[in-house]
Write an enzyme that holds these catalytic residues in place. Structure first.
Site, PDB file in Angstrom:
ATOM      1  N   ALA A 166     -14.172  47.300 -27.855  1.00  0.00           N
ATOM      2  CA  ALA A 166     -14.455  47.758 -29.220  1.00  0.00           C
ATOM      3  C   ALA A 166     -15.948  47.943 -29.476  1.00  0.00           C
ATOM      4  O   ALA A 166     -16.338  48.683 -30.379  1.00  0.00           O
ATOM      5  CB  ALA A 166     -13.880  46.760 -30.222  1.00  0.00           C
ATOM      6  N   GLU A 192      -6.556  40.089 -35.636  1.00  0.00           N
ATOM      7  CA  GLU A 192      -7.008  38.914 -34.858  1.00  0.00           C
ATOM      8  C   GLU A 192      -7.781  39.326 -33.604  1.00  0.00           C
ATOM      9  O   GLU A 192      -7.648  38.699 -32.554  1.00  0.00           O
ATOM     10  CB  GLU A 192      -5.831  37.992 -34.532  1.00  0.00           C
ATOM     11  CG  GLU A 192      -5.247  37.389 -35.804  1.00  0.00           C
ATOM     12  CD  GLU A 192      -4.180  36.333 -35.582  1.00  0.00           C
ATOM     13  OE1 GLU A 192      -4.149  35.713 -34.503  1.00  0.00           O
ATOM     14  OE2 GLU A 192      -3.381  36.122 -36.509  1.00  0.00           O
TER      15      GLU A 192
HETATM   16  N1  SAH Z   1      -3.497  42.540 -32.457  1.00  0.00           N
HETATM   17  C1  SAH Z   1      -2.588  42.000 -31.465  1.00  0.00           C
HETATM   18  C2  SAH Z   1      -3.290  41.051 -30.470  1.00  0.00           C
HETATM   19  C3  SAH Z   1      -4.134  39.953 -31.062  1.00  0.00           C
HETATM   20  S1  SAH Z   1      -4.843  38.958 -29.765  1.00  0.00           S
HETATM   21  C4  SAH Z   1      -1.425  41.338 -32.151  1.00  0.00           C
HETATM   22  O1  SAH Z   1      -1.521  41.072 -33.347  1.00  0.00           O
HETATM   23  O2  SAH Z   1      -0.404  41.084 -31.486  1.00  0.00           O
HETATM   24  C5  SAH Z   1      -6.506  39.583 -29.687  1.00  0.00           C
HETATM   25  C6  SAH Z   1      -6.614  40.961 -29.062  1.00  0.00           C
HETATM   26  O3  SAH Z   1      -7.970  41.412 -29.217  1.00  0.00           O
HETATM   27  C7  SAH Z   1      -6.317  41.018 -27.561  1.00  0.00           C
HETATM   28  O4  SAH Z   1      -5.534  42.151 -27.300  1.00  0.00           O
HETATM   29  C8  SAH Z   1      -7.705  41.194 -26.944  1.00  0.00           C
HETATM   30  O5  SAH Z   1      -7.732  41.879 -25.710  1.00  0.00           O
HETATM   31  C9  SAH Z   1      -8.376  42.026 -28.015  1.00  0.00           C
HETATM   32  N2  SAH Z   1      -9.852  42.041 -27.936  1.00  0.00           N
HETATM   33  C10 SAH Z   1     -10.680  40.992 -27.989  1.00  0.00           C
HETATM   34  N3  SAH Z   1     -11.964  41.399 -27.835  1.00  0.00           N
HETATM   35  C11 SAH Z   1     -11.926  42.751 -27.700  1.00  0.00           C
HETATM   36  C12 SAH Z   1     -12.920  43.767 -27.529  1.00  0.00           C
HETATM   37  N4  SAH Z   1     -14.213  43.482 -27.430  1.00  0.00           N
HETATM   38  N5  SAH Z   1     -12.503  45.046 -27.437  1.00  0.00           N
HETATM   39  C13 SAH Z   1     -11.185  45.367 -27.520  1.00  0.00           C
HETATM   40  N6  SAH Z   1     -10.214  44.456 -27.699  1.00  0.00           N
HETATM   41  C14 SAH Z   1     -10.575  43.162 -27.784  1.00  0.00           C
END
Ligand code: SAH
Length: 272
Positions: free
Chosen positions: A123, A140
């Protein structure tokens, strides 16, 4: 610190590569909190977590011909629900290659392979052109990004003017901190409006839903039973300390005094 921020996405990706399967077995396919009316609402975890997704779908309300970015897609359940209920297309990103593979497979199984796609991306550095999405959500996932301003600027960049962003995330109560081993970095709820504005987004609402995310006792009990049944798979992945906290009814791991949960919606500023 610059070095921490550079290594964070890789560390988070490895963490989710390792923990996702066992997590999904005990909590379900939504890697986010549930939403309950009150302590007497004994809706099971899978439905309560779908309810949270439903609240976010309502906030974005995309049109069938629109394209939504899912920032931090997990194993794709929220994206699948969004696509099914709205008719929109979704691109989900995750820093975990394992999650991307599982999410892709799940979307195909759901018959949505043409509309719901996933890719490994960070991201902080989105591989998409300016103004290429009609809406986005981050469920999250911001909590894993130490430089939230940078990530939000990136999300704002790829949103078209006027497009909406919905955020669901944990925050810490004043005077506490829930940060964990460079994998989780929390902020207070008061920081949300400023973070959104600095990214060129107009905050529409910032709502504290902490009380609705508290797990009712019987549901917590059912969760603990599942954990115990799967101890052999769970224990090596999370470690003895976390496992003991999760299964100990007297531990405050589910009702941590510092825990808060926020839903926020914002709109990308119109082009000037
Ligand atoms: N939104 C999903 C997963 C939440 S868990 C749900 O509600 O089921 C957190 C998610 O954030 C994971 O998929 C993880 O890979 C992602 N994430 C964390 N840091 C990230 C980054 N820098 N860029 C993209 N995704 C990221």
């Amino acid at each position: 610190m610059a070095t921490d921020q550079q290594s964070a996405p890789e560390g988070v990706g490895e963490f989710y590569d390792r923990i996702t399967d066992v997590y999904a077995q005990v909590w379900g396919s939504n890697i986010h909190v549930g939403y309950w009316a009150d302590a007497e609402d004994h809706t099971p975890i899978e439905q309560a977590t779908e309810r949270l997704t439903g609240l976010l779908v309502d906030r974005l309300a995309p049109e069938p011909d629109q394209h939504v970015l899912d920032v931090g897609c997990g194993i794709g359940q929220p994206a699948i629900t969004l696509a099914r209920s709205s008719g929109a297309s979704v691109t989900g990103i995750s820093v975990s290659g394992h999650q991307v593979a599982r999410a892709t497979e799940r979307a195909r199984e759901a018959g949505l392979g043409d509309r719901v796609r996933f890719q490994r991306a960070d991201a902080n550095d989105l591989p998409f052109p300016d103004a290429s999405f009609d809406a986005a959500w981050a469920v999250e996932s911001l909590i894993h990004m130490p430089d939230k301003d940078r990530a939000l600027r990136e999300v704002a960049r790829v949103l078209r003017p006027g497009a909406r962003l919905a955020i669901a995330d944990m925050f810490h109560q004043p005077g506490t901190d829930l940060s964990y081993r460079g994998i989780v970095e929390t902020v207070g709820i008061d920081e949300y409006r400023g973070m959104l504005e600095r990214a060129g987004l107009i905050p529409l609402d910032v709502t504290d839903i902490t009380e609705r995310t508290r797990i009712p006792e019987p549901i917590k009990e059912a969760f603990r039973r599942r954990l115990l049944e799967r101890a052999e798979e769970f224990l090596p992945t999370v470690g003895q300390e976390v496992y003991d906290q999760l299964r100990d009814p007297s531990s405050d791991v589910f009702d941590h005094p510092g825990f808060g949960y926020v839903l926020a919606t914002a709109r990308r500023e119109a082009a000037t």
